[in-house]
Design an enzyme around this catalytic site. Structure first.
Site, PDB file in Angstrom:
ATOM      1  N   TYR A 155       0.833  -1.206   0.000  1.00 24.14           N
ATOM      2  CA  TYR A 155       0.000   0.000   0.000  1.00 24.14           C
ATOM      3  C   TYR A 155       0.875   1.267   0.000  1.00 24.14           C
ATOM      4  CZ  TYR A 155      -3.866   3.028   1.651  1.00 24.14           C
ATOM      5  OH  TYR A 155      -4.817   4.012   1.793  1.00 24.14           O
ATOM      6  N   LYS A 159       0.911   4.073  -2.947  1.00 26.21           N
ATOM      7  CA  LYS A 159       0.524   5.462  -2.675  1.00 26.21           C
ATOM      8  C   LYS A 159       1.703   6.427  -2.867  1.00 26.21           C
ATOM      9  CE  LYS A 159      -3.839   4.857  -1.516  1.00 26.21           C
ATOM     10  NZ  LYS A 159      -4.920   5.308  -2.431  1.00 26.21           N
TER      11      LYS A 159
HETATM   12  P1  NDP Z   1     -13.596   2.136   1.246  1.00 29.00           P
HETATM   13  O1  NDP Z   1     -13.047   0.763   1.434  1.00 29.00           O
HETATM   14  O2  NDP Z   1     -14.598   2.661   2.217  1.00 29.00           O
HETATM   15  O3  NDP Z   1     -14.197   2.268  -0.251  1.00 29.00           O
HETATM   16  C1  NDP Z   1     -13.441   1.847  -1.342  1.00 29.00           C
HETATM   17  C2  NDP Z   1     -14.097   2.308  -2.616  1.00 29.00           C
HETATM   18  O4  NDP Z   1     -13.253   1.946  -3.719  1.00 29.00           O
HETATM   19  C3  NDP Z   1     -15.439   1.650  -2.863  1.00 29.00           C
HETATM   20  O5  NDP Z   1     -16.272   2.602  -3.477  1.00 29.00           O
HETATM   21  C4  NDP Z   1     -15.100   0.510  -3.815  1.00 29.00           C
HETATM   22  O6  NDP Z   1     -16.175   0.116  -4.672  1.00 29.00           O
HETATM   23  C5  NDP Z   1     -14.008   1.163  -4.647  1.00 29.00           C
HETATM   24  N1  NDP Z   1     -13.120   0.218  -5.308  1.00 29.00           N
HETATM   25  C6  NDP Z   1     -12.303  -0.699  -4.735  1.00 29.00           C
HETATM   26  N2  NDP Z   1     -11.634  -1.382  -5.697  1.00 29.00           N
HETATM   27  C7  NDP Z   1     -12.049  -0.879  -6.894  1.00 29.00           C
HETATM   28  C8  NDP Z   1     -11.748  -1.173  -8.252  1.00 29.00           C
HETATM   29  N3  NDP Z   1     -10.865  -2.128  -8.575  1.00 29.00           N
HETATM   30  N4  NDP Z   1     -12.363  -0.457  -9.222  1.00 29.00           N
HETATM   31  C9  NDP Z   1     -13.282   0.509  -8.911  1.00 29.00           C
HETATM   32  N5  NDP Z   1     -13.617   0.815  -7.640  1.00 29.00           N
HETATM   33  C10 NDP Z   1     -13.008   0.135  -6.651  1.00 29.00           C
HETATM   34  O7  NDP Z   1     -12.307   3.095   1.181  1.00 29.00           O
HETATM   35  P2  NDP Z   1     -12.085   4.584   1.735  1.00 29.00           P
HETATM   36  O8  NDP Z   1     -13.220   5.433   1.396  1.00 29.00           O
HETATM   37  O9  NDP Z   1     -11.612   4.481   3.134  1.00 29.00           O
HETATM   38  O10 NDP Z   1     -10.798   4.996   0.871  1.00 29.00           O
HETATM   39  C11 NDP Z   1     -10.887   5.741  -0.336  1.00 29.00           C
HETATM   40  C12 NDP Z   1      -9.486   6.098  -0.785  1.00 29.00           C
HETATM   41  O11 NDP Z   1      -8.826   6.827   0.240  1.00 29.00           O
HETATM   42  C13 NDP Z   1      -8.610   4.881  -1.080  1.00 29.00           C
HETATM   43  O12 NDP Z   1      -7.770   5.158  -2.165  1.00 29.00           O
HETATM   44  C14 NDP Z   1      -7.785   4.751   0.188  1.00 29.00           C
HETATM   45  O13 NDP Z   1      -6.564   4.092  -0.040  1.00 29.00           O
HETATM   46  C15 NDP Z   1      -7.592   6.200   0.557  1.00 29.00           C
HETATM   47  N6  NDP Z   1      -7.278   6.430   1.953  1.00 29.00           N
HETATM   48  C16 NDP Z   1      -8.140   6.034   2.953  1.00 29.00           C
HETATM   49  C17 NDP Z   1      -7.816   6.261   4.257  1.00 29.00           C
HETATM   50  C18 NDP Z   1      -8.705   5.868   5.381  1.00 29.00           C
HETATM   51  O14 NDP Z   1      -8.259   5.987   6.549  1.00 29.00           O
HETATM   52  N7  NDP Z   1      -9.925   5.412   5.158  1.00 29.00           N
HETATM   53  C19 NDP Z   1      -6.545   6.902   4.631  1.00 29.00           C
HETATM   54  C20 NDP Z   1      -5.719   7.277   3.509  1.00 29.00           C
HETATM   55  C21 NDP Z   1      -6.097   7.042   2.224  1.00 29.00           C
HETATM   56  P3  NDP Z   1     -17.286  -1.002  -4.214  1.00 29.00           P
HETATM   57  O15 NDP Z   1     -18.229  -0.275  -3.266  1.00 29.00           O
HETATM   58  O16 NDP Z   1     -17.943  -1.419  -5.477  1.00 29.00           O
HETATM   59  O17 NDP Z   1     -16.529  -2.093  -3.514  1.00 29.00           O
END
Ligand code: NDP
Length: 248
Positions: A155, A159
């Site tokens: 990860y 990133k």
């Molecule tokens: P969630 O796990 O809550 O949501 C993930 C989202 O990404 C969902 O909408 C999912 O779709 C979608 N997704 C996953 N894989 C794919 C794919 N292959 N193609 C299209 N869509 C995909 O994640 P967060 O909201 O927590 O995180 C969002 C972003 O922020 C990510 O990039 C994460 O790495 C980053 N981030 C998050 C942090 C945190 O603390 N939460 C901290 C730092 C960064 P579906 O609903 O269909 O599964």
């Protein structure tokens, strides 16, 4: 309504940070395309929330890691919406494990979704933006890209790679009126962090000067700023939204 008339694609818009970003951009006047990969009910719920708040949204299902699928997906979005102005590359996953025992598949899946997925989407989105000589690309990286984290070499690498991609793309696309920036959240309360054991959560909280986990809307506010006119002279930057846990 500074984004009135603009079309914004948010990858991973079905849940968590992506959903909050969809709501924020819609509130600013953009028509929002909610991308997802598997949870269609969640994506439809985001659309309903946007509509309930007076905005316009539609769903687009594709896997960001699948380059052919991304190309098809963006082709359809352009056909349906007639334009594309803003991309928020937010879709991401974690597959944690210690380096010494990490499965190759866990490395590949995280790199393919978080890093190659952003490349696929930015590549597809920048073409119509180049034609219009205007665009806003915002990618969601992470505090882990800067601070590192035991158990997340895949990860962190994805990133951190994204930060290099953001800066290089910003240099390439600036002359076409396109800005490219990142937002690096700290620990945000979403599905991704909901399964942390209490002991881990308590240890994390001790390292956050503001003393609480962030909320998805905190990240959405930063994305809204970078998408709006106030950020027109900002490109190649990463905005940290982390409660002070890392000060880069
Ligand atoms: P969630 O796990 O809550 O949501 C993930 C989202 O990404 C969902 O909408 C999912 O779709 C979608 N997704 C996953 N894989 C794919 C794919 N292959 N193609 C299209 N869509 C995909 O994640 P967060 O909201 O927590 O995180 C969002 C972003 O922020 C990510 O990039 C994460 O790495 C980053 N981030 C998050 C942090 C945190 O603390 N939460 C901290 C730092 C960064 P579906 O609903 O269909 O599964």
């Amino acid at each position: 309504m500074s984004l009135a008339g603009k079309v914004a694609v948010v990858t991973g818009g079905s849940r968590g940070i992506g959903r909050a970003v969809c709501l924020r951009l819609a509130e600013m006047g953009a028509r929002v395309v909610v991308n997802y990969v598997s949870r269609s009910e969640a994506a439809e719920e985001t659309v309903e929330l946007v509509k309930a708040a007076g905005g316009t949204a539609l769903v687009a299902k594709f896997d960001v890691a699948d380059s052919a699928g991304v190309q098809e997906g963006f082709k359809k979005i352009l056909a349906d919406c007639g334009r594309l102005d803003i991309l928020v590359s937010n879709a991401g996953i974690t597959r944690d494990g210690l380096l010494a025992t990490m499965k190759e598949d866990d490395w590949d899946q995280v790199i393919n979704t978080n890093l190659k997925g952003s490349f696929n989407c930015i590549k597809a989105a920048c073409r119509p933006m180049m034609k219009n000589r205007w665009g806003r690309i915002i990618a969601i990286t992470s505090v882990i890209a800067f601070a590192g984290n035991a158990g997340q070499v895949n990860y962190a690498a994805a990133k951190a790679g994204l930060v290099g991609l953001i800066r290089s793309a910003a240099r390439e696309l600036a002359s076409r009126g396109i800005t490219v920036n990142g937002v690096a959240p700290g620990y945000i309360d979403t599905d991704m962090t909901s399964e942390l054991p209490d002991t881990v959560r308590d240890a994390i909280l001790k390292g956050i000067p503001l003393g609480v986990l962030g909320e998805a809307r905190d990240v959405a506010g930063a994305v809204g700023y970078l998408a709006g006119d106030d950020a027109r002279y900002v490109t190649g930057q990463v905005l940290h939204v982390n409660g002070g846990m890392f000060m880069g």
